[in-house]
Design a protein around this motif. Structure first.
Motif, short mmCIF file in Angstrom:
data_model
loop_
_atom_site.label_atom_id
_atom_site.label_comp_id
_atom_site.label_asym_id
_atom_site.label_seq_id
_atom_site.Cartn_x
_atom_site.Cartn_y
_atom_site.Cartn_z
N LEU A 36 -5.54 -6.00 -0.36
CA LEU A 36 -6.33 -4.53 -0.27
C LEU A 36 -6.17 -3.84 -1.45
O LEU A 36 -6.55 -3.45 -2.69
CB LEU A 36 -5.90 -4.42 0.96
CG LEU A 36 -6.64 -3.92 1.90
CD1 LEU A 36 -6.23 -3.25 3.01
CD2 LEU A 36 -7.99 -3.47 1.82
N ILE A 75 -8.94 -21.86 -4.33
CA ILE A 75 -9.94 -21.66 -3.34
C ILE A 75 -9.93 -22.70 -3.03
O ILE A 75 -10.54 -23.74 -2.35
CB ILE A 75 -10.45 -20.69 -3.69
CG1 ILE A 75 -10.82 -19.10 -3.26
CG2 ILE A 75 -12.65 -21.62 -2.97
CD1 ILE A 75 -11.81 -17.93 -3.38
N ALA A 95 -14.42 -10.02 -1.29
CA ALA A 95 -13.41 -10.88 -2.53
C ALA A 95 -11.96 -10.55 -1.42
O ALA A 95 -11.58 -12.13 -1.55
CB ALA A 95 -13.70 -10.64 -3.39
N LEU A 151 0.77 -1.53 -0.19
CA LEU A 151 0.16 -0.26 -0.42
C LEU A 151 0.62 1.10 -0.14
O LEU A 151 0.70 2.44 -0.10
CB LEU A 151 -0.63 -0.47 1.17
CG LEU A 151 -2.01 -1.14 1.13
CD1 LEU A 151 -2.78 -1.34 1.85
CD2 LEU A 151 -2.69 -1.04 -0.26
N ARG A 197 -8.59 -29.38 2.42
CA ARG A 197 -9.18 -29.14 4.22
C ARG A 197 -10.35 -29.70 3.84
O ARG A 197 -10.81 -30.35 4.70
CB ARG A 197 -10.25 -27.56 4.41
CG ARG A 197 -9.09 -26.29 4.33
CD ARG A 197 -9.42 -25.04 4.50
NE ARG A 197 -8.30 -24.08 4.88
CZ ARG A 197 -8.44 -22.52 4.87
NH1 ARG A 197 -9.65 -23.07 4.92
NH2 ARG A 197 -7.86 -22.01 4.81
N ALA A 244 -12.16 -13.31 1.30
CA ALA A 244 -12.09 -14.69 0.66
C ALA A 244 -10.38 -14.78 0.79
O ALA A 244 -9.55 -16.20 0.66
CB ALA A 244 -13.02 -14.64 -0.43
N VAL A 245 -10.10 -14.37 0.02
CA VAL A 245 -8.61 -13.85 -0.14
C VAL A 245 -7.55 -14.24 0.93
O VAL A 245 -6.79 -15.40 1.12
CB VAL A 245 -7.83 -13.10 -0.89
CG1 VAL A 245 -6.49 -12.65 -0.90
CG2 VAL A 245 -8.11 -12.89 -2.33
N LEU A 274 0.31 -16.45 -5.47
CA LEU A 274 -0.20 -17.60 -5.20
C LEU A 274 -0.39 -18.48 -5.81
O LEU A 274 -1.05 -20.04 -5.34
CB LEU A 274 -2.15 -17.22 -5.79
CG LEU A 274 -2.82 -15.91 -5.07
CD1 LEU A 274 -3.91 -15.42 -5.97
CD2 LEU A 274 -2.44 -16.24 -3.75
N PHE A 324 -5.71 -11.95 -11.52
CA PHE A 324 -5.57 -12.60 -10.29
C PHE A 324 -6.79 -13.58 -9.54
O PHE A 324 -6.04 -14.40 -8.55
CB PHE A 324 -5.63 -11.37 -9.16
CG PHE A 324 -5.53 -11.42 -8.09
CD1 PHE A 324 -4.40 -11.35 -7.06
CD2 PHE A 324 -6.67 -11.23 -7.42
CE1 PHE A 324 -4.24 -12.06 -5.88
CE2 PHE A 324 -6.87 -11.40 -5.77
CZ PHE A 324 -6.00 -12.00 -5.35
N PHE A 325 -7.90 -13.72 -10.20
CA PHE A 325 -9.09 -13.51 -9.73
C PHE A 325 -9.11 -15.35 -10.55
O PHE A 325 -9.09 -16.54 -9.46
CB PHE A 325 -10.12 -13.29 -10.28
CG PHE A 325 -11.15 -12.25 -9.16
CD1 PHE A 325 -11.34 -12.27 -7.59
CD2 PHE A 325 -10.48 -10.76 -9.68
CE1 PHE A 325 -11.57 -11.68 -6.61
CE2 PHE A 325 -10.77 -10.16 -8.72
CZ PHE A 325 -11.68 -10.25 -7.45
N LEU A 367 -6.77 -17.26 -8.15
CA LEU A 367 -7.27 -17.39 -6.86
C LEU A 367 -8.12 -18.28 -6.29
O LEU A 367 -8.66 -19.20 -6.07
CB LEU A 367 -7.78 -16.02 -6.23
CG LEU A 367 -9.03 -15.99 -5.49
CD1 LEU A 367 -8.03 -16.22 -3.78
CD2 LEU A 367 -8.98 -14.37 -5.09
N LYS A 392 -9.09 -14.97 3.67
CA LYS A 392 -9.26 -17.03 4.17
C LYS A 392 -8.93 -18.28 3.69
O LYS A 392 -8.48 -19.04 4.36
CB LYS A 392 -10.37 -16.95 4.20
CG LYS A 392 -11.36 -18.78 5.56
CD LYS A 392 -13.14 -18.27 4.87
CE LYS A 392 -13.82 -19.55 5.29
NZ LYS A 392 -14.61 -19.81 5.39
N MET A 413 -7.70 -5.09 -4.79
CA MET A 413 -9.00 -5.68 -4.95
C MET A 413 -8.96 -4.09 -5.53
O MET A 413 -10.02 -3.20 -6.19
CB MET A 413 -10.10 -5.45 -3.51
CG MET A 413 -10.49 -6.97 -3.23
SD MET A 413 -11.11 -8.30 -4.63
CE MET A 413 -9.69 -9.86 -4.25
#
Lengths: 365, 457
Positions: B99, A281, B83, A33, A288, B86-87, A223, A269-270, A273, B89, B102
């Protein structure tokens, strides 16, 4: 593909490379940031440079002004955080809006209708890249390519020359300091280069979208890998892919080029992810769920072993407080492991199952 | 000053001022929780992420319906927050990177949509980009009503769940053990931030919204340690800066409201950081300067004491011992004199009775022996005395020393000029109070540092 397209795509490639090289270390150092803060806060520096040079596009003063503002931002955030009155995230959250506001006020008061309009501040205008040229060694070259090329080269040199120091200062700042590597110096070098890169990229992708080029490709790479060189490589790759594809899409849809590139970065990115085998995910959920099944199976086996090595499935489920489907799933996992057999509603532990129950951690049932 | 009057008479300005103040109140209250939960930058991500929502709402509606645009922005910001959760988690990506991703990816998408709309042939789109920095001047009464509705909803939720929010903000784990759904309450607070962003879209815009959430709360935090007071102050600061922004931008054409509101709130924060009572940095500086000075004088007294006992106490000797100039040494001796601890004697200096006693106290807090008893008597007397004098029996109780010894100690205190007889027994002099105060400070310091050995030599 005409020469203008080549210049635009080349500029985008250079911007994404220069940004990703620094971004990798920012993401790893948990300072992503700062790029947000710096990219907003350089605005007054750029405005001041415009003002000093009489409203002409001036690259070198803008670079210097923005570099100074970048360091000022970093120092202000650290000063606030070190005073102990404001946490560092809140410090970032108040410093850059102030600087950015000052910049916006200056623009709207003195530079309305000049080269520096607010849209360009936010998302740049990479489409103009082919029109600004400068003469270098007798060749007429696009300014953006020369500028971003130099910055990308500078950042690449920085990473290559200080690779060991960067790595050490990023992963173990204390050890780096103990070994005499001056992590503080590395930090400020990184921040200075980030300020330069932000300003250089400012004309092509704007103050806010440059954050996307700094943070998103390294975050995507993060990731997918745990190795630093691979992460750098992947970041460069994602930056390049979105630059090219984003340009094509923007032309097709008649939308902002830089905005489209940032959108594609977000899409990558998504995708990572969701689908990364390492941290995605889906993979995490699968892992898990498997762990839950394994635990349930072990619990079942341990319970049966205590009950003498066999039992009715429904009875066992009741004792364990499970529903029947839960018990069936656990039994299925136990059967796959060769731990149990099901015969006419009666579960028998195999010798291997008894062995597993004996070896496994004692589970209180 | 005309501008101030116009707030009541001018229709546009009244709306702008109302809208800005409203944003200040809602942002201040909701932001206080975000700051306490260390989620200051969530507002930044939420507000940047609102842009694609605004654009999509416009594309769906085909026209600029204020409420729809605000809802679109709020929903998009809320989705970005989900979102991000979720990242956090599912992956090990650091929170700041999540942050940042997004913020920039959503904003980038928003910019692409915005330019797509602008380059299209919908004539209604003009002014959509005003959501970037806000354009308060375009706010009409209907907008203010919408903002009041959304902001009021957020404030009502905060009022109803005040106790729960308080608990979750300060100690989420404890809240969980008490049976409160800490996760869901946290998510609700995040959603409230999205509501605040909706209120701020038209005034300060998506880019600067984060400061309206963070700065008032951070400023209010400097003034109080109580959550209720912090919320009230934060709302007040937010409203004041919103109003300031509105008034300044109304005072001349072409001045944007949002940036001026941000500058105003930043000034409030800076002033609070510097001058708030107790926590202000200026007071801090003054305090630590006072402490440095006390330490310096203590050290001068100790060195003077050593010289007085073992050699000769003169300006030159003290300067040599303290490795400083004669002028500095002389001024330190004069400071000691001003406190009645030393006095000049011809070409030299000598320590007074009080100076000697104080030096003995300084050389060895924590030791036993006669000085220790004197210290105890002094501190006990200072604690007992509340304006009406100290009786010897009370002092005996407090120190636990035999009666004869307490009387001797009291006489010694009187001899040092630290106490004097009074109708109710005896009381500490001003010097005595000062000595007791210093001694307590000294003992606190000694308690914090490892035991020292021996005296000054």
């Amino acid at each position: 593909m005409n020469p203008a397209d080549v210049v635009i795509v080349a500029t985008a490639l250079l911007v994404s490379s220069a940004a990703a090289l620094l971004g990798v270390f920012l993401v790893l150092r948990r300072m992503s940031l700062m790029s947000d803060a710096i990219s907003h806060a350089v605005l007054p520096g750029i405005v001041a440079a415009y003002w000093l040079t009489g409203g002409e596009a001036a690259t070198v003063p803008a670079l210097l002004g923005a570099g100074a503002m970048g360091l000022l931002t970093v120092s202000a955030v650290e000063l606030l955080a070190r005073s102990g009155r404001v946490r560092s995230d809140a410090a970032i959250g108040v410093v850059f809006p102030l600087f950015f506001s000052v910049g916006v006020i200056l623009v709207s008061m003195y530079f309305r209708d000049v080269h520096l309009d607010l849209d360009a501040v936010l998302y740049g205008e990479i489409a103009y890249a082919p029109f600004n040229t400068l003469t270098l060694l007798g060749h007429e070259l696009p300014e953006s390519v020369v500028l971003m090329g130099s910055l990308a080269l500078l950042n690449a040199l920085f990473v290559a020359l200080f690779y060991k120091e960067l790595k050490l200062a990023t992963f173990d700042a204390g050890l780096a300091a103990a070994l005499g590597f001056a992590p503080g110096l590395i930090h400020y070098l990184l921040m200075t280069l980030l300020s330069f890169t932000t300003v250089g990229a400012f004309q092509s992708v704007g103050a806010i979208l440059v954050i996307a080029f700094v943070i998103v490709p390294p975050a995507t790479a993060y990731l997918l890998t745990r190795r630093l060189p691979v992460m750098i490589g992947l970041s460069l790759l994602f930056g390049a892919l979105s630059s090219v594809a984003g340009y094509v899409l923007a032309i097709l849809l008649d939308a902002s080029i830089a905005g489209m590139m940032a959108t594609l970065l977000g899409v990558f990115f998504f995708a990572a992810l969701l689908f990364s085998p390492l941290e995605g995910i889906l993979a995490t959920r699968r892992r898990r769920a498997r762990q839950r099944r394994q635990v349930a199976a072990r619990l079942l086996v341990a319970h049966l072993a205590q009950a003498g090595g066999a039992g009715q499935l429904e009875e066992t489920a009741r004792q364990l407080g499970w529903t029947l489907p839960e018990a069936r799933t656990a039994l299925e996992t136990a059967r796959q492991g060769g731990w149990a057999r099901l015969e006419a509603g009666r579960v028998d532990l195999t010798p291997r199952g008894l062995e597993a129950a004996r070896q496994g951690p004692k589970l209180a049932v | 000053m005309n501008v101030l009057l116009e707030v009541f008479t001018d229709y546009t300005l009244r709306n702008v001022a109302l809208g800005s103040a409203l944003l200040g109140v809602v942002g201040g209250v909701v932001g206080a929780f975000a700051v306490l939960r260390r989620q200051s930058l969530l507002g930044d991500a939420l507000s940047h992420a609102a842009l694609p929502g605004i654009c999509l709402a416009f594309l769906l509606a085909g026209a600029k319906v204020p409420l729809l645009l605000l809802i679109g922005g709020g929903v998009a910001g809320w989705l970005a927050a989900l979102a991000m959760l979720a990242v956090l988690k599912y992956t090990r990506l650091p929170e700041d990177s999540a942050l940042g991703v997004m913020l920039s990816a959503f904003f980038g998408f928003g910019v692409a949509l915005l330019t797509f709309i602008q380059n299209g042939d919908n004539a209604n789109q003009a002014g959509l980009d005003k959501f970037l920095f806000g354009q308060a001047a375009t706010i009409v009464a209907a907008d203010v009503a919408t903002m009041a509705l959304i902001g009021g909803l957020a404030l009502v939720i905060v009022t109803l769940l005040y106790k729960e929010f308080k608990l979750v903000s300060f100690d989420p784990d404890y809240a969980s053990t008490l049976g409160f759904p800490a996760g869901r309450l946290g998510a609700l607070l995040t959603s409230l931030a999205a509501l605040a962003v909706m209120v701020g879209l038209q005034t300060v815009g998506v880019v600067l919204m984060s400061a309206m959430l963070v700065a008032p709360a951070a400023a209010a935090r400097q003034w109080t340690d109580r959550l209720g007071a912090m919320l009230a102050l934060s709302a007040l600061f937010g409203a004041a800066s919103g109003l300031t922004g509105a008034l300044i931008s109304a005072s001349a054409p072409q001045l944007p409201t949002g940036p001026f509101a941000i500058v105003a709130v930043s000034l409030i924060l800076i002033l609070s950081l510097l001058f708030a009572p107790l926590r202000g940095l200026v007071w801090d500086q003054l305090r630590s300067r006072g402490q440095r000075r006390t330490l310096q004088l203590d050290r001068a007294l100790l060195d003077a004491h050593v010289l007085y006992n073992h050699a000769e106490l003169s300006v030159a000797a003290l300067a040599a011992r303290q490795h400083t100039s004669e002028a500095t040494a002389a001024s330190r001796l004069r400071d000691l004199e001003a406190r009645g601890l030393a006095r000049p004697a011809e070409a030299r200096w000598t320590l007074t009775e009080s100076g000697l006693a104080q030096a003995r106290i300084l050389t060895g807090p924590g030791r036993g022996g006669p000085e220790r008893d004197l210290e105890r008597a002094l501190i006990a007397a200072a604690r007992l005395e509340e304006g009406q004098g100290v009786r010897l029996t009370a002092l005996r109780h407090e120190t636990g020393l035999p009666a004869g010894q307490v009387e001797a100690l009291a006489r010694e205190l009187v001899g040092l000029g630290w106490a004097e007889p009074c109708p109710a027994g005896w009381e500490l002099t001003e010097q005595g109070h000062a000595a007791a105060h210093r001694l307590e400070a000294q003992l606190r310091r000694a308690a914090l540092t490892p035991a020292r050995t021996g005296g000054a030599l």
